[in-house]
Scaffold this motif. Structure first.
Motif, mmCIF file in Angstrom:
data_model
loop_
_atom_site.group_PDB
_atom_site.id
_atom_site.type_symbol
_atom_site.label_atom_id
_atom_site.label_comp_id
_atom_site.label_asym_id
_atom_site.label_seq_id
_atom_site.Cartn_x
_atom_site.Cartn_y
_atom_site.Cartn_z
ATOM 1 N N THR A 17 -119.671 -35.196 -20.172
ATOM 2 C CA THR A 17 -120.997 -34.622 -20.431
ATOM 3 C C THR A 17 -121.711 -35.392 -21.541
ATOM 4 O O THR A 17 -122.922 -35.588 -21.478
ATOM 5 N N LYS A 36 -134.849 -32.518 -16.116
ATOM 6 C CA LYS A 36 -134.783 -31.697 -17.321
ATOM 7 C C LYS A 36 -134.247 -32.543 -18.484
ATOM 8 O O LYS A 36 -133.456 -33.466 -18.271
ATOM 9 N N ILE A 39 -129.163 -31.903 -22.484
ATOM 10 C CA ILE A 39 -128.701 -30.877 -23.419
ATOM 11 C C ILE A 39 -127.207 -31.097 -23.659
ATOM 12 O O ILE A 39 -126.407 -30.957 -22.733
ATOM 13 N N ASN A 41 -123.414 -30.489 -24.418
ATOM 14 C CA ASN A 41 -122.530 -29.342 -24.137
ATOM 15 C C ASN A 41 -123.173 -28.312 -23.211
ATOM 16 O O ASN A 41 -122.905 -27.115 -23.329
ATOM 17 N N ASN A 42 -124.003 -28.758 -22.312
ATOM 18 C CA ASN A 42 -124.658 -27.897 -21.337
ATOM 19 C C ASN A 42 -123.599 -27.247 -20.441
ATOM 20 O O ASN A 42 -122.876 -27.943 -19.734
ATOM 21 N N GLU A 44 -123.753 -25.710 -17.664
ATOM 22 C CA GLU A 44 -123.939 -26.025 -16.238
ATOM 23 C C GLU A 44 -123.397 -27.418 -15.915
ATOM 24 O O GLU A 44 -122.733 -27.629 -14.899
ATOM 25 N N LEU A 45 -123.646 -28.366 -16.801
ATOM 26 C CA LEU A 45 -123.148 -29.731 -16.617
ATOM 27 C C LEU A 45 -121.619 -29.774 -16.733
ATOM 28 O O LEU A 45 -120.943 -30.461 -15.960
#
Length: 115
Positions: A17, A36, A39, A41-42, A44-45
């Motif tokens: 990530t 988008k 981000i 530590n997203n 969703e990722l």
């Protein structure tokens, strides 16, 4: 520089990530209405990378320089069945390739000049 290439494991999800920034930020810069912002530590990722590491058709490799992750390549294998117009085959395509700016142009993944 002592670089090794190894298969990614579930323990590498945070690293992936982080390294994804190299792939994603140029997309955001050139197409801000489509992508988008990155981000760190997203969640969703993180979930996407967990699923890909567990996906038997996905192969992710990490480039390490002295135990520091400096890049990754993610490939998918697709099987195409034989049909009336063609023979069956297995293809492998690169979905993502990312190398930290400090390690670009060394040919880490065999593509000298690109990364």
């Amino acid at each position: 520089m002592t670089v090794i290439i190894r298969r990614a494991t579930i323990e590498d999800v945070q690293l992936l990530t982080y390294l994804n920034r190299v792939v994603h930020e140029p997309h955001v810069k050139h197409h801000p209405n489509q992508y988008k912002p990155f981000i760190p530590n997203n969640p969703e990722l993180i979930e996407i990378y967990k699923n890909r590491i567990n996906d038997e058709t996905c192969f992710t490799f990490i480039a390490q320089d002295n135990d520091r992750g400096v890049g990754y390549v993610q490939c998918f294998v697709q099987e195409k069945r034989e049909h009336a117009f063609g023979y069956g085959k297995i293809d492998c395509y690169i979905d993502q390739i990312a190398v930290l700016e400090t390690h670009q142009s060394y040919g880490l993944f065999g593509i000298k000049g690109l990364y």
